[in-house]
Design a protein around this motif. Structure first.
Motif, PDB file in Angstrom:
ATOM      1  N   ARG A  44       0.833  -1.215   0.000  1.00 20.04           N
ATOM      2  CA  ARG A  44       0.000   0.000   0.000  1.00 20.04           C
ATOM      3  C   ARG A  44       0.863   1.259   0.000  1.00 20.04           C
ATOM      4  NH1 ARG A  44      -2.532   3.123  -1.882  1.00 20.04           N
ATOM      5  NH2 ARG A  44      -4.085   4.392  -0.872  1.00 20.04           N
ATOM      6  N   LEU A  45       1.981   1.244   0.713  1.00 22.80           N
ATOM      7  CA  LEU A  45       2.895   2.394   0.709  1.00 22.80           C
ATOM      8  C   LEU A  45       3.498   2.612  -0.676  1.00 22.80           C
ATOM      9  CD1 LEU A  45       4.702   1.908   4.135  1.00 22.80           C
ATOM     10  CD2 LEU A  45       3.145   3.771   3.507  1.00 22.80           C
ATOM     11  N   GLU A  46       3.842   1.530  -1.351  1.00 13.75           N
ATOM     12  CA  GLU A  46       4.383   1.643  -2.710  1.00 13.75           C
ATOM     13  C   GLU A  46       3.329   2.222  -3.649  1.00 13.75           C
ATOM     14  OE1 GLU A  46       7.042   1.606  -5.873  1.00 13.75           O
ATOM     15  OE2 GLU A  46       7.394   1.501  -3.726  1.00 13.75           O
ATOM     16  N   GLN A  47       2.083   1.798  -3.507  1.00 20.02           N
ATOM     17  CA  GLN A  47       1.004   2.363  -4.322  1.00 20.02           C
ATOM     18  C   GLN A  47       0.863   3.866  -4.071  1.00 20.02           C
ATOM     19  OE1 GLN A  47      -2.276  -0.155  -3.058  1.00 20.02           O
ATOM     20  NE2 GLN A  47      -2.300  -1.184  -5.056  1.00 20.02           N
ATOM     21  N   ALA A  48       0.960   4.275  -2.823  1.00 21.40           N
ATOM     22  CA  ALA A  48       0.856   5.698  -2.478  1.00 21.40           C
ATOM     23  C   ALA A  48       2.028   6.488  -3.069  1.00 21.40           C
ATOM     24  CB  ALA A  48       0.802   5.878  -0.964  1.00 21.40           C
ATOM     25  N   ARG A  49       3.254   5.921  -3.011  1.00 22.57           N
ATOM     26  CA  ARG A  49       4.427   6.598  -3.611  1.00 22.57           C
ATOM     27  C   ARG A  49       4.232   6.761  -5.110  1.00 22.57           C
ATOM     28  NH1 ARG A  49       7.440   3.908   0.523  1.00 22.57           N
ATOM     29  NH2 ARG A  49       7.536   1.976  -0.636  1.00 22.57           N
ATOM     30  N   GLU A  50       3.725   5.705  -5.767  1.00 24.64           N
ATOM     31  CA  GLU A  50       3.504   5.764  -7.211  1.00 24.64           C
ATOM     32  C   GLU A  50       2.451   6.799  -7.567  1.00 24.64           C
ATOM     33  OE1 GLU A  50       2.684   1.793  -8.573  1.00 24.64           O
ATOM     34  OE2 GLU A  50       4.756   1.176  -8.327  1.00 24.64           O
ATOM     35  N   ALA A  51       1.372   6.858  -6.803  1.00 25.60           N
ATOM     36  CA  ALA A  51       0.304   7.833  -7.075  1.00 25.60           C
ATOM     37  C   ALA A  51       0.830   9.253  -6.908  1.00 25.60           C
ATOM     38  CB  ALA A  51      -0.884   7.591  -6.155  1.00 25.60           C
ATOM     39  N   THR A  52       1.620   9.483  -5.871  1.00 21.78           N
ATOM     40  CA  THR A  52       2.206  10.810  -5.643  1.00 21.78           C
ATOM     41  C   THR A  52       3.140  11.178  -6.783  1.00 21.78           C
ATOM     42  OG1 THR A  52       2.049  10.539  -3.255  1.00 21.78           O
ATOM     43  CG2 THR A  52       3.608  12.183  -4.051  1.00 21.78           C
ATOM     44  N   LEU A  53       3.983  10.251  -7.179  1.00 19.06           N
ATOM     45  CA  LEU A  53       4.938  10.493  -8.261  1.00 19.06           C
ATOM     46  C   LEU A  53       4.216  10.757  -9.579  1.00 19.06           C
ATOM     47  CD1 LEU A  53       8.009  10.538  -8.692  1.00 19.06           C
ATOM     48  CD2 LEU A  53       7.912   8.092  -9.174  1.00 19.06           C
ATOM     49  N   GLN A  54       3.141  10.025  -9.818  1.00 19.76           N
ATOM     50  CA  GLN A  54       2.357  10.175 -11.055  1.00 19.76           C
ATOM     51  C   GLN A  54       1.768  11.579 -11.174  1.00 19.76           C
ATOM     52  OE1 GLN A  54       1.719   9.177 -14.294  1.00 19.76           O
ATOM     53  NE2 GLN A  54       1.315   7.138 -13.532  1.00 19.76           N
ATOM     54  N   LYS A  55       1.351  12.154 -10.042  1.00 15.65           N
ATOM     55  CA  LYS A  55       0.663  13.444 -10.044  1.00 15.65           C
ATOM     56  C   LYS A  55       1.601  14.646  -9.942  1.00 15.65           C
ATOM     57  CE  LYS A  55      -3.360  11.354  -7.901  1.00 15.65           C
ATOM     58  NZ  LYS A  55      -4.111  11.188  -6.666  1.00 15.65           N
ATOM     59  N   MET A  56       2.887  14.417  -9.800  1.00  6.33           N
ATOM     60  CA  MET A  56       3.829  15.537  -9.634  1.00  6.33           C
ATOM     61  C   MET A  56       3.904  16.375 -10.902  1.00  6.33           C
ATOM     62  SD  MET A  56       6.879  13.693  -7.520  1.00  6.33           S
ATOM     63  CE  MET A  56       7.653  15.142  -6.828  1.00  6.33           C
ATOM     64  N   ALA A  57       4.188  17.641 -10.720  1.00  2.00           N
ATOM     65  CA  ALA A  57       4.341  18.552 -11.851  1.00  2.00           C
ATOM     66  C   ALA A  57       5.591  18.174 -12.646  1.00  2.00           C
ATOM     67  CB  ALA A  57       4.456  19.984 -11.356  1.00  2.00           C
TER      68      ALA A  57
END
Length: 150
Positions: A44-57
């Motif tokens: 779940r932490l890896e999924q959260a890191r990926e989602a954050t990275l995906q949305k970065m400017a």
């Protein structure tokens, strides 16, 4: 966390005493199901890191611009090639395809410096492999089979 507790039966607690420092601690009591709970929390932490990275400017993370024609090959069937890059390098890697209509996608990387460098090297090696195969195919003579020769 409720789902993880229900699935594993483990006691999982989030300690937010350090949240002012920018992080919180997840504590899992060593009991029946704790190993499964740990795996689920890490996933779940890896999924959260990926989602954050995906949305970065754009430009706010380590990035590579990938020609759109290569994106599918780099991701692989069912994401298998990209999963291999993540496993081999230890980096978090995502592909943002918001720009695919412009002919490219952005591959973003997160993690420690050696992991990011390793992931980029793996991706660059795969791009080089694609380019060399494409160049070899372009130089190969076309084979034309005769059609309906009497």
């Amino acid at each position: 966390l409720k789902r993880i507790k229900q699935l594993t039966g483990a006691q999982v607690v989030v300690d937010q005493a350090t949240k002012d420092l920018g992080y919180s601690m997840v504590r899992i009591v060593r009991s029946l199901g704790w190993e499964a709970a740990k795996e689920l929390v890490e996933h779940r932490l890896e999924q959260a890191r990926e989602a954050t990275l995906q949305k970065m400017a754009p430009g706010s993370a380590d990035e590579l611009i990938i020609p759109q024609a290569m994106v599918g090959w780099l991701i692989g069937k069912g994401g298998e090639s990209l999963k291999q890059v993540k496993q081999q390098s230890g980096a978090t890697v995502v592909v943002n395809q918001d720009t695919k209509q412009q002919g490219f996608s952005i591959m973003r990387f997160a993690g420690d410096a050696p992991s990011i460098a390793n992931a980029k090297a793996i991706i660059q090696a795969r791009i080089n492999e694609i380019e060399s195969k494409t160049a070899a195919a372009a130089q190969a003579p076309a084979v034309v089979a005769p059609v309906g020769v009497p």
